[in-house]
Design a protein around this motif. Structure first.
Motif, short mmCIF file in Angstrom:
data_model
loop_
_atom_site.label_atom_id
_atom_site.label_comp_id
_atom_site.label_asym_id
_atom_site.label_seq_id
_atom_site.Cartn_x
_atom_site.Cartn_y
_atom_site.Cartn_z
N ASN A 1 0.87 -1.16 0.00
CA ASN A 1 0.00 0.00 0.00
C ASN A 1 0.91 1.21 0.00
O ASN A 1 1.91 1.24 0.71
CB ASN A 1 -0.84 -0.03 1.27
CG ASN A 1 -1.92 1.02 1.24
OD1 ASN A 1 -1.69 2.16 0.89
ND2 ASN A 1 -3.11 0.63 1.64
N SER A 2 0.56 2.17 -0.83
CA SER A 2 1.52 3.28 -0.95
C SER A 2 1.63 4.11 0.31
O SER A 2 2.57 4.85 0.48
CB SER A 2 1.11 4.19 -2.11
OG SER A 2 -0.17 4.69 -1.84
N SER A 3 0.67 3.99 1.20
CA SER A 3 0.82 4.77 2.43
C SER A 3 1.21 3.91 3.62
O SER A 3 0.99 4.28 4.75
CB SER A 3 -0.44 5.56 2.75
OG SER A 3 -1.54 4.98 2.15
N ASN A 4 1.80 2.75 3.37
CA ASN A 4 2.29 1.95 4.48
C ASN A 4 3.57 2.56 5.04
O ASN A 4 4.36 3.16 4.31
CB ASN A 4 2.60 0.52 4.00
CG ASN A 4 1.38 -0.35 4.09
OD1 ASN A 4 0.33 0.09 4.51
ND2 ASN A 4 1.53 -1.60 3.70
N HIS A 5 3.77 2.35 6.33
CA HIS A 5 4.99 2.85 6.96
C HIS A 5 5.77 1.68 7.53
O HIS A 5 5.23 0.62 7.80
CB HIS A 5 4.63 3.77 8.13
CG HIS A 5 3.90 4.99 7.70
ND1 HIS A 5 4.52 6.05 7.09
CD2 HIS A 5 2.60 5.32 7.80
CE1 HIS A 5 3.62 6.98 6.84
NE2 HIS A 5 2.46 6.57 7.25
N VAL A 6 7.06 1.92 7.72
CA VAL A 6 7.86 0.92 8.42
C VAL A 6 8.69 1.62 9.47
O VAL A 6 8.91 2.83 9.42
CB VAL A 6 8.82 0.16 7.46
CG1 VAL A 6 8.05 -0.78 6.60
CG2 VAL A 6 9.62 1.12 6.66
N ALA A 7 9.16 0.82 10.42
CA ALA A 7 10.08 1.35 11.42
C ALA A 7 10.98 0.21 11.82
O ALA A 7 10.57 -0.94 11.86
CB ALA A 7 9.31 1.87 12.63
N LEU A 8 12.22 0.52 12.11
CA LEU A 8 13.17 -0.53 12.46
C LEU A 8 13.94 -0.13 13.70
O LEU A 8 14.42 0.99 13.81
CB LEU A 8 14.13 -0.75 11.28
CG LEU A 8 15.16 -1.85 11.45
CD1 LEU A 8 14.47 -3.18 11.62
CD2 LEU A 8 16.07 -1.91 10.25
N TYR A 9 14.04 -1.07 14.63
CA TYR A 9 14.79 -0.83 15.85
C TYR A 9 15.80 -1.95 16.03
O TYR A 9 15.55 -3.08 15.61
CB TYR A 9 13.86 -0.84 17.06
CG TYR A 9 13.04 0.40 17.18
CD1 TYR A 9 11.86 0.54 16.46
CD2 TYR A 9 13.43 1.44 18.00
CE1 TYR A 9 11.11 1.68 16.57
CE2 TYR A 9 12.68 2.58 18.12
CZ TYR A 9 11.53 2.69 17.39
OH TYR A 9 10.79 3.83 17.50
N ILE A 10 16.88 -1.65 16.71
CA ILE A 10 17.78 -2.74 17.08
C ILE A 10 17.85 -2.79 18.59
O ILE A 10 17.62 -1.80 19.28
CB ILE A 10 19.20 -2.56 16.49
CG1 ILE A 10 19.70 -1.16 16.78
CG2 ILE A 10 19.20 -2.85 15.02
CD1 ILE A 10 20.85 -1.21 17.75
N ALA A 11 18.17 -3.97 19.06
CA ALA A 11 18.20 -4.17 20.51
C ALA A 11 19.44 -4.91 20.89
O ALA A 11 20.10 -5.54 20.06
CB ALA A 11 16.98 -4.96 20.94
N ASN A 12 19.75 -4.86 22.16
CA ASN A 12 20.85 -5.64 22.72
C ASN A 12 22.20 -5.25 22.13
O ASN A 12 23.09 -6.07 22.04
CB ASN A 12 20.64 -7.14 22.48
CG ASN A 12 19.65 -7.69 23.48
OD1 ASN A 12 19.36 -7.05 24.47
ND2 ASN A 12 19.15 -8.87 23.20
#
Lengths: 342, 544, 620
Positions: free
Chosen positions: A68-79
């Motif tokens: 979908n053209s208005s989808n968003h993503v986000a990415l985090y790293i841990a540890n």
């Protein structure tokens, strides 16, 4: 409002079906565990490398964006040793070093996001071994290094909340994907439970992609939030896992069977030792679960004093009569007791 | 036909039109289309969610999978209502996938190891071309033999976005103005006018005479070869479809025009694949960047001229066509409706910021059917005049009343009540929107405090007063006494069993419009008839 | 009913006949019109033995009355009538009287013997209120746990009632030697509810409606009346008591009752509509118009005396049963409003019922002159019933107070601030040796997988740093086989989940309890079930005692020693359970045995656990 006129003919079929699933945009937040120690272990045992996993995740993010053209993503790293939990994308400060990973024909949006992600992660990865070296230099065995997976999950939830609030149309649904490679001993129990409750309230499904050892806490997290918990048995086919089992959009969840692992250990864990327990002690004030009685006779969470008499009672070991005794002693003992029934 | 919200209704509309168009393309065209990753991406986005999910499961597989696997994913529930709906939804998705030639069905013969029976099991596989292109799109790689479109070479120049916006809007509005019949200084170009005539949005007086003369048998077949002079074309009059077109939001309008253009281009021997590819590629370009014209194919260069007329593309000068700049209208082509709204709103913002008088206007609707519109754009006023009885005009405002007469007039001209309502809703004044949001929040709070989850789901944002909305719909119902469906009537079944079987299958796939159990008859839609016949034939073959 | 009067001819002389039923003794008088011509004839109806009347068809209307005693007719009297209707009336009255006398005589004989006890029951009419109080005590006594445990009859009854419990009891106690007291000690709640169930009595009801006159042959109507019923009639309708008291010295008890049951009073009290023209009983119907609650005490007409009496009551605080308050005294109490003097000016409760605006100054509808008797009668009986019902409710002052508190508006009160308890969660890294002993602490700290050791930093780290230098995304789907395998794996999981979901839905929506689909023969399954429940019973008691022993000491727990021994017994029983499980499994064979083992595994695990914890705790 169409109840004004009742039609004798039924509606044409496309509309009710489409009402079933709304084509709303969605937000996918991913939390990746990048701890070098864990990856070292994993690579030795199962020959999975961080590079493979990161590549698969990037392709998965691209697929999510293509829905979908208005989808968003986000990415985090841990540890990570240097920063704990950190946001990779979307970064607030604009990075200049968007390098062109791919041939220029790629969809602009993908290219930009992928480039930014790879840059940032690489930068972080470079720092890790040095920090590790520093930590090794310090005293051994006395320190306890915290795992920050719960922290990263909380950050992701906050980010989701922010994006959902600022979306005017209120049509954004979200979900959280956790890629974890460590076991429960690195997870702080109470914090993980709190994130689970928060996601429940926000109606965010938590999917878990597990490599390495399996984890009770994350299983419970997936179960409580209508998410999918998958243990990766074939790391080579990771992309298939990511684009099938862990790719179910929030709006499709009501009609699709979730391929989650249904054999879940629902037992609670002790707040202090993180061990999973069957029988334990509970503080009557704050309901914190303990597997041992604290030495200072105070609840570690609410600091309320426990009744000393009760504790001595609980600490008492049960003493019972021995079994194998000679008959005449048996007879002596039973002199005053009720007659035994054979 | 109630829609969840105004804007999604519009997107359904535009989606369905382009979907129809794409579905009806032959397989070869599809194959060619799927060579380009951008097109794949655009087509992918047009699919229903379940179809997207199916594609993703099969994307990285090279072998075919049994089609029963697809059924495994769907949850079965004990409530017949929702089960039917999800089944229908699944069937819909599969139908679309097959129509777009994305899914290929094959049959493999299996012999049962113990009984020796041979059964035919259906397998499905993803169209290999699509598969490869889509994979390439996701991973950013390119096939060796593919034409590299270096459109993303470093931009040569940049132009301010505001300029582009004013330009495109100006162009677009001139078209609309012309349609409405207001006085405009410059007429749209011949190409545009021809397109308008061809698409049936406007007609020449001679065409109108012909239509009225022939009545229902009239079919519009203009000869494109004969190019009418601009003098003749000045006299174009708006038709019913034109009215409807006017009330749509801007992106539906663009798509409608583009589709007509596509149809026209087929007649003109232009390769539809190239046209579609270009259109979809436009959607992926960046606003404000210029791109070289060199690498485009010939067809696409021709298209460039036309698209300039529509305001989708801007070139600095007609002669020096080295660079073209896509405008906002182009870059939002393949986006979803939500962006449409915001882009239209963004355009509005731009316009008001740049103090251009061509703003979209803002409408306030009262419960006593009075309308106040803060606009001075003749276009806006003309459009309002279609269904509102305008009473007074001020320097920056017009007032009017929605009356039965005015609404009837519009209805007779072919505008539907939904279109009117959507128009009013999408052009509503921000104060009205805010008021509606407050009311919604309060209602939700009330429902959640009494714990009524079902009630919460039913509460929707109502921007316009419900009285007005209902009344317009009622006026429409006055005219709609009879609803007609085209289809096939099944009757005279020889056995009950036949009737029951076909009826249950028909209900499962959702094509039954009416049934009469007592007399063993039912009515099937035109589109669904084919499926039902297939099923019946299968059974007959199976039995015999 | 007014005495029946009419003209009749006796010995060819015209006169008036009057039948006086209600006088005692009832008699028939004939007076000649000319007073001096013939002397008045008086016939005591008691002495009427026979009665004959001319046929209906004959023109003559003659009535022959035979007078005598017993069954002998000494003399006869003949009356001639002018009006047949009148003759019929007289005839009916005489018939009734004769019939009554005869049955009364018969009843008397039988009643005579038990007359004394008959008399005693009315007087021993206890009032409901003290019975309630007594009943409470009785109930509490009965439900005391200890008493319940000892109440063997109750236990036996309960066992008889519930076969499942009986089975468990049989297995555990009788066959395997569990102490019955143990058994019941965990089931006291069952005993208690059973006892309450049995003790429930039906409330008072209109006993008159249960008395149904049965028409028998010989024109007689039989009514069965037991002593309790009489007792209850007196309790519920004091007016009957009054009638009884007034009349019984004059007529026998049997006669009283027979007259009562054929009277209109009976029908009215029963609630049937009373048609004034029906034949009733002249004596008893006098009481028709009296208030049924009236028990005649108002004949102490001296209200002042009553008031003084009441003052004495309050003063001396004599404990009197409230029910023995007469109707009059009750009225007086109402009148003086229970002692609480509230000025009429501020008496809200009273003023509420006084609505001069709506009702005007006219008296209440029940007090008007042209009152509809039926309506008022109905209202009165409804009020009576309600009064009776309210009497049975225990007056709970607390409930009133609660109700009032609920109604109060509290918005002007100070807002209650909620005091929260601050919770500070101790992170694992902040564990101090206060909480855990030091060695445990060290063990935990070193458990964390993130803790680095020197050997960790090696060649790997270099590759780790440089991993993402070059990324080729298309390598993601390079290997075909793992992808296919993964796909199949995911699909299998989905299939499994879909099946289990469908099964769950089926289970949820099915109405009747579904038995587990186990492929074992039914009797074996039952045997396994029985073993299972018995073992669970033993385990339960074992753990109860074990835990109580482990948390107490001989000083705190008086039963310590006994419990220890009990525990030891239970231990042996548990070992026997294990054997039993084994034997029942051994009875199955093949696949059944595996299935059985699967079913009994959790039980075996818990039995083993119990045994090991006992053995671990052995001292000495």
């Amino acid at each position: 409002m169409d109840a004004i006129a009742d039609r004798a003919f039924t509606e044409s079929q496309t509309n009710p079906a489409h009402k079933l699933v709304d084509e709303t945009p969605s937000l996918l937040a991913v939390v990746v565990d990048i701890n070098p120690l864990e990856w070292r272990k994993l690579e030795k045992e199962q020959s999975v490398s961080l590079k493979q996993v990161v590549s698969s995740i990037i392709v998965m993010l691209n697929s999510h964006l293509s829905l979908n053209s208005s989808n968003h993503v986000a990415l985090y790293i841990a540890n990570s040793y240097s920063h704990g939990a950190q946001l990779i994308y979307p970064r607030t400060e604009s990075s200049k070093s968007t390098r062109f990973l791919h041939t220029p024909g790629m969809y602009r949006q993908f290219r930009f996001i992928d480039g930014s992600i790879v840059d940032t992660i690489e930068h972080l990865l470079n720092e890790q071994p040095d920090t590790l070296l520093q930590l090794i230099g310090r005293e051994q065995g006395k320190q306890h290094i915290k795992g920050t997976l719960a922290g990263a999950m909380s950050m992701a939830l906050c980010h989701i909340n922010k994006i959902q609030q600022s979306d005017e149309l209120n049509a954004l649904k979200s979900r959280l994907l956790v890629v974890s490679i460590s076991d429960d001993s690195t997870l702080p129990y109470v914090s993980v439970m709190n994130t689970i409750f928060a996601s429940q309230k926000m109606k965010i499904s938590v999917d878990v992609c597990k490599l390495g050892p399996s984890s009770t806490f994350l299983q419970q997290a997936a179960d409580a939030t209508n998410g999918v918990y998958i243990y990766i048995t074939q790391p080579e086919g990771l992309i298939q896992y990511l684009t099938t089992a862990l790719f179910i959009d929030p709006m499709l969840r009501p009609i699709i069977v979730l391929p989650t692992d249904e054999s879940i250990d629902f037992r609670a864990s002790c707040f202090i030792t993180n061990k999973v327990i069957d029988v334990g002690y509970v503080c009557s004030v704050c309901l914190c679960i303990l597997s041992v009685i604290p030495e200072d006779e105070k609840c570690p969470t609410c600091h309320s004093k426990f009744d000393h008499n009760l504790i001595t009672k609980l600490k008492r070991k049960p003493k019972v009569l021995p079994l194998k005794k000679k008959d005449k002693e048996l007879g002596d003992k039973n002199g005053t007791a009720t007659p035994e029934s054979a | 036909m109630s829609e969840p919200s105004a804007s999604s209704g519009q997107s359904e509309l535009f989606k369905s039109t382009i979907n129809e168009y794409l579905d009806n393309l032959p397989e070869t065209v599809h194959l060619q289309l799927y060579r380009s990753p951008e097109t794949c991406l655009a087509v992918f986005r047009l699919l229903p969610s379940l179809a997207k999910f199916y594609i993703m499961t099969m994307l990285f597989q090279d072998t075919a999978i049994p089609s029963t696997d697809l059924n495994r994913w769907i949850k079965s529930s004990s409530f017949n209502g929702s089960r039917n709906l999800s089944k229908i939804y699944q069937n819909d998705s599969l139908k679309r996938l097959k129509a777009l030639n994305l899914l290929k069905e094959t049959r493999r013969i299996f012999t049962h190891p113990q009984t020796g029976q041979t059964t035919q099991l259906p397998f499905v596989s993803l169209n290999p071309t699509f598969r490869q292109s889509f994979r390439n799109a996701l991973t950013g790689s390119r096939d060796a033999n593919e034409v590299v479109e270096d459109n993303n070479l470093e931009s040569i120049e940049t132009i301010s976005v505001e300029f582009l916006d004013t330009y495109c809007l100006h162009r677009w509005e001139s078209i609309l103005h012309f349609m409405v019949g207001s006085e405009t200084k410059e007429l749209p170009s011949v190409g545009v006018l021809t397109l308008l005539r061809y698409s049936g949005l406007m007609e020449l007086p001679s065409d109108r005479e012909q239509r009225e003369h022939l009545g229902d048998d009239y079919e519009f077949h203009p000869k494109l070869q004969q190019s009418s002079s601009i003098q003749m074309l000045k006299n174009l009059l708006i038709t019913q479809n034109g009215f409807q077109f006017l009330l749509q939001d801007i992106n539906s309008q663009i798509w409608t025009l583009l589709l007509q253009y596509l149809k026209m281009s087929e007649k003109l021997m232009m390769n539809p694949v190239e046209v579609l590819n270009f259109i979809f590629m436009l959607g992926s370009l960046e606003l404000g960047q210029g791109y070289p014209v060199e690498p485009l194919s010939d067809t696409q260069k021709i298209m460039l001229d036309d698209l300039i007329d529509y305001g989708l593309i801007y070139t600095p000068s007609k002669t020096n066509k080295k660079i073209f700049y896509p405008t906002r209208l182009a870059t939002t082509l393949t986006s979803e409706h939500t962006n449409f709204k915001t882009s239209a709103a963004a355009i509005d913002q731009e316009i008001t910021n740049s103090k251009n008088s061509n703003n979209q206007g803002t409408i306030v609707v009262e419960t006593n059917f009075k309308i106040y519109c803060y606009t001075s754009s003749p276009l806006q006023i003309a459009i309002l005049n279609l269904f509102v009885h305008l009473k007074a005009r001020f320097a920056n405002m017009v007032t009017g009343v929605i009356t039965r007469e005015s609404v009837r007039r519009a209805l007779i001209n072919g505008i539907t009540a939904d279109q009117m309502i959507n128009y009013l809703g999408s052009h509503a004044h921000p104060w009205m929107v805010k008021q509606a949001e407050d009311k919604l929040a309060r209602k939700l709070e009330l429902e959640s405090s009494i714990g009524n989850a079902a009630g919460q789901r039913q509460i929707e944002l109502e921007i316009l007063p419900p009285t007005v909305v209902d009344q317009i719909k009622l006026w429409q119902l006055e005219l709609d006494r009879i609803q007609t469906f085209k289809g096939y009537l099944y009757k005279d079944f020889s056995t009950d069993l036949e009737f029951e079987k076909l009826l249950t299958y028909g209900e499962e796939i959702g094509v039954i419009v009416w049934k009469d159990r007592a007399r063993k008859r039912f009515f099937v839609t035109q589109e669904g008839n084919g499926q039902l016949l297939d099923y019946a034939n299968r059974i007959i073959r199976g039995n015999s | 009913m007014s005495p029946i009067t009419g003209s009749a001819i006796y010995k060819k002389k015209a006169g008036m006949i009057t039948v006086l039923e209600e006088e005692s003794p009832p008699r028939l008088i004939w007076k000649c019109i000319d007073a001096g011509v013939a002397p008045p004839v008086e016939i005591l109806l008691d002495t009427v033995v026979t009665l004959q009347a001319s046929k209906k068809t004959s023109p003559k209307m003659l009535l022959k009355i035979g007078i005598g005693s017993g069954s002998e007719v000494k003399s006869e009297v003949v009356f001639a009538f002018n009006s047949r209707i009148f003759m019929d009336n007289v005839k009916t009255v005489l018939q009734q009287t004769i019939a009554r006398r005869k049955s009364a005589a018969a009843a008397d004989a039988s009643l005579a013997a038990s007359a004394s006890s008959g008399r005693s029951t009315p007087s021993a009419a206890g009032s409901p209120a003290p019975v309630d109080g007594r009943q409470d005590e009785v109930l509490a006594d009965m439900l005391d746990s200890k008493k319940l445990l000892k109440n063997l009859t109750l236990q036996q009854k309960l066992l008889r009632e519930s076969p499942a419990l009986m089975k468990t009891f049989a297995e555990a106690v009788i066959k395997s030697g569990l102490d019955p007291e143990e058994f019941w000690s965990t089931r006291v709640h069952l005993l208690r509810s059973f006892a309450i169930q049995n003790n429930q009595k039906r409330g008072p009801y209109n006993v008159l409606s249960t008395i149904k006159p049965v028409a028998s042959s010989e024109n007689q109507v039989n009514v069965s009346v037991t002593r309790e019923k009489i007792h209850e009639i007196f309790q519920q309708y004091p007016i009957v008591r009054k009638a009884y008291d007034d009349n019984v010295p004059k007529m026998s008890e049997g006669e009283f009752w027979s007259r009562f049951f054929s009277s209109k009073l009976f029908r009215k009290l029963r609630g049937e509509k009373v048609n004034l023209y029906d034949r009733g009983d002249i004596t008893l119907d006098k009481y028709l118009f009296y208030d049924p609650d009236y028990d005649g005490e108002e004949e102490d007409t001296d209200i002042d005396k009553l008031l003084e009496e009441k003052k004495e009551e309050d003063g001396s605080r004599k404990r009197r049963n409230s029910e023995q308050l007469t109707a009059a005294k009750k009225k007086i109490r109402l009148f003086t409003q229970d002692g609480k003097q509230v000025s009429k000016f501020i008496d809200i409760k009273a003023n509420k019922e006084d609505n001069p605006e709506t009702l005007g100054n006219g008296p209440d509808i029940t007090m008007k002159e042209d009152q509809n008797d039926e309506l008022v009668g109905v209202m009165r009986s409804m009020n009576r019933l309600s009064r009776r019902m309210m009497q049975n409710i225990k007056d709970d002052a607390d409930m009133d107070r609660e109700f009032e508190e609920e109604l109060e508006l509290r918005d002007l009160d100070d807002a209650n601030t909620v005091e929260y308890n601050q919770l500070e969660y101790t992170q694992r890294s902040n564990l101090s040796s206060n909480i855990l002993p030091a060695d445990v602490l060290e063990k935990f700290n070193s458990q964390s997988q993130l803790n680095p050791t020197p050997t960790v930093y090696d060649e790997y780290m270099k590759t780790y740093k440089l991993q993402l230098r070059e990324v080729d995304l298309s390598a993601v789907y390079a290997n075909k086989k793992p992808l296919l395998d993964t796909y199949k794996e995911i699909l299998n999981i989905t299939k499994k989940n879909a099946k289990s979901q469908a099964w769950t839905i089926k289970l949820d929506t099915s109405v009747e309890k579904q038995d587990v689909d186990v492929d074992l023969p039914r009797d074996r399954l039952e045997a396994l079930r029985l073993t299972h429940s018995t073992s669970v019973e033993f385990l339960r008691h074992f753990w109860l005692h074990f835990n109580s022993i482990s948390t107490s000491s001989p000083s705190t727990n008086p039963n310590f020693r006994a419990e220890l021994l009990q525990l030891k017994k239970l231990y042996t029983s548990i070992t026997k359970c294990v054997d039993r499980v084994q034997s029942s499994l051994a009875q199955l064979d093949g696949a059944d045995r595996d299935l059985g083992r699967l079913l009994m595994d959790p039980l075996s695990a818990s039995l083993a656990q119990a045994l090991t914890s006992y053995e671990a705790a052995i001292v000495g």
